[in-house]
Design an enzyme around this catalytic site. Structure first.
Site, PDB file in Angstrom:
ATOM      1  N   ASP A  37       0.849  -1.189   0.000  1.00 26.14           N
ATOM      2  CA  ASP A  37       0.000   0.000   0.000  1.00 26.14           C
ATOM      3  C   ASP A  37       0.882   1.236   0.000  1.00 26.14           C
ATOM      4  O   ASP A  37       2.047   1.185   0.412  1.00 26.14           O
ATOM      5  CB  ASP A  37      -0.918   0.012   1.227  1.00 26.14           C
ATOM      6  CG  ASP A  37      -2.204   0.800   0.987  1.00 26.14           C
ATOM      7  OD1 ASP A  37      -3.231   0.167   0.684  1.00 26.14           O
ATOM      8  OD2 ASP A  37      -2.153   2.036   1.077  1.00 26.14           O
ATOM      9  N   ASP A  63       4.361   2.471  -4.417  1.00 23.72           N
ATOM     10  CA  ASP A  63       3.498   3.244  -5.316  1.00 23.72           C
ATOM     11  C   ASP A  63       3.393   2.478  -6.622  1.00 23.72           C
ATOM     12  O   ASP A  63       4.386   2.353  -7.361  1.00 23.72           O
ATOM     13  CB  ASP A  63       4.098   4.630  -5.538  1.00 23.72           C
ATOM     14  CG  ASP A  63       3.267   5.518  -6.449  1.00 23.72           C
ATOM     15  OD1 ASP A  63       2.308   5.026  -7.072  1.00 23.72           O
ATOM     16  OD2 ASP A  63       3.583   6.723  -6.542  1.00 23.72           O
ATOM     17  N   ASN A  90      -5.247  -4.758  -6.775  1.00 19.99           N
ATOM     18  CA  ASN A  90      -6.424  -4.130  -6.200  1.00 19.99           C
ATOM     19  C   ASN A  90      -6.268  -2.619  -6.006  1.00 19.99           C
ATOM     20  O   ASN A  90      -7.272  -1.909  -5.907  1.00 19.99           O
ATOM     21  CB  ASN A  90      -6.741  -4.786  -4.856  1.00 19.99           C
ATOM     22  CG  ASN A  90      -7.792  -4.034  -4.076  1.00 19.99           C
ATOM     23  OD1 ASN A  90      -8.978  -4.078  -4.403  1.00 19.99           O
ATOM     24  ND2 ASN A  90      -7.364  -3.304  -3.048  1.00 19.99           N
ATOM     25  N   TYR A 155     -12.830   6.539 -13.824  1.00 22.60           N
ATOM     26  CA  TYR A 155     -12.824   5.245 -13.138  1.00 22.60           C
ATOM     27  C   TYR A 155     -13.396   4.155 -14.046  1.00 22.60           C
ATOM     28  O   TYR A 155     -12.815   3.074 -14.183  1.00 22.60           O
ATOM     29  CB  TYR A 155     -13.641   5.357 -11.855  1.00 22.60           C
ATOM     30  CG  TYR A 155     -13.687   4.095 -11.027  1.00 22.60           C
ATOM     31  CD1 TYR A 155     -12.642   3.764 -10.175  1.00 22.60           C
ATOM     32  CD2 TYR A 155     -14.792   3.255 -11.069  1.00 22.60           C
ATOM     33  CE1 TYR A 155     -12.687   2.613  -9.402  1.00 22.60           C
ATOM     34  CE2 TYR A 155     -14.851   2.102 -10.303  1.00 22.60           C
ATOM     35  CZ  TYR A 155     -13.794   1.791  -9.464  1.00 22.60           C
ATOM     36  OH  TYR A 155     -13.847   0.648  -8.705  1.00 22.60           O
ATOM     37  N   LYS A 159     -11.376   0.861 -15.461  1.00 26.83           N
ATOM     38  CA  LYS A 159     -11.766  -0.510 -15.133  1.00 26.83           C
ATOM     39  C   LYS A 159     -12.118  -1.308 -16.388  1.00 26.83           C
ATOM     40  O   LYS A 159     -11.889  -2.521 -16.450  1.00 26.83           O
ATOM     41  CB  LYS A 159     -12.924  -0.501 -14.148  1.00 26.83           C
ATOM     42  CG  LYS A 159     -12.549   0.025 -12.761  1.00 26.83           C
ATOM     43  CD  LYS A 159     -11.416  -0.787 -12.142  1.00 26.83           C
ATOM     44  CE  LYS A 159     -11.141  -0.399 -10.702  1.00 26.83           C
ATOM     45  NZ  LYS A 159     -10.068  -1.206 -10.078  1.00 26.83           N
TER      46      LYS A 159
END
Length: 250
Positions: A37, A63, A90, A155, A159
């Site tokens: 993360d 990152d 993710n 977004y 995706k």
């Protein structure tokens, strides 16, 4: 319970939310974990939580938009565990704006994290899987890839790209022993829903054919399945985990 026993899984964006839920499911299936993360304090808490449950966990601050950062994360994984069996992409950025309010910076931030980050991490991990002739990759897409949900054009575009990347990469690496699939979550009860009243949550749940909001464990269970030997003849798919919310227009 042990479908991923002793397998080493990298899960990006795993300090909270869906990523942490996936990590929990992988741990319960016997996997060893690398939590990744960009948020070091959240990552530390997540590692402590999983370690306290008896899981073998390594935390790495990275990152995913930077190739050097990803390579460092992989080097730490190999130094600690010696192998990579599963990659879960993710890590994500979400900006809720209609197109006229979406700046160049907004677009770049979302596409760099969600799509470029998935590309870079796959590119850097695949040689390690290829050298052993085995591996599984699970990319987290969204039902926004193929259905309108709310104004978040960057977004949705990112995706859709993740699902296309998944399909093409699956064909490219199938003969190398590597399977690549994606999961498209629907409404999952994470931070955004935590801020709503129970009445508001119930209203959202009412729109979902199954009649409830998804839990992070729902995405985690699907990830474990796609990563396991039970899914050994499955590659290149995007699996909706959405309670049927992808099946109708509301």
């Amino acid at each position: 319970m042990n479908s991923l026993k002793d397998r080493v899984a990298i899960v990006t964006g795993s300090a909270q939310g869906i990523g942490l839920g996936i990590a929990n499911s992988v741990a319960h299936a016997g996997g060893r974990l690398v939590l990744v993360d960009i948020n070091p304090s959240g990552l530390e808490d997540a590692v402590e939580t999983l370690n306290s449950s008896g899981s073998e966990v390594l935390g790495v601050t990275a990152d995913v938009t930077k190739a050097d950062s990803i390579r460092n994360m992989i080097d730490q994984t190999i130094d600690h565990f010696g192998q990579i069996d599963l990659l879960v992409n993710n890590a994500a950025s979400l900006i809720l704006k209609p197109i006229q309010e979406t700046s160049d910076h907004d677009w770049d931030q979302v596409l760099d994290t969600n799509l470029k980050g998935t590309f870079l991490t796959c590119r850097e991990v695949i040689p390690h899987m290829e050298s052993r002739g085995v591996g599984a990759i699970v990319n987290i897409s969204s039902i926004a890839a193929f259905a309108y949900t709310t104004p978040h054009i960057s977004y949705a575009a990112s995706k859709a790209g993740v699902s296309a990347l998944t399909r093409d990469l699956a064909c490219e690496v199938a003969r190398k022993g590597i399977r690549v699939n994606a999961i498209a979550p629907g409404p999952i009860q994470t931070g955004m829903f935590d801020s709503l009243t129970q009445e508001q949550r119930d209203a959202h749940a009412e729109k979902i054919p199954i009649g409830r909001l998804g839990q992070t464990s729902d995405v985690g269970s699907a990830t474990v399945f796609l990563a396991s030997d039970e899914a050994s003849f499955i590659t290149g798919i995007t699996l909706p985990v959405a309670g049927g919310s992808d099946l109708k227009i509301t």
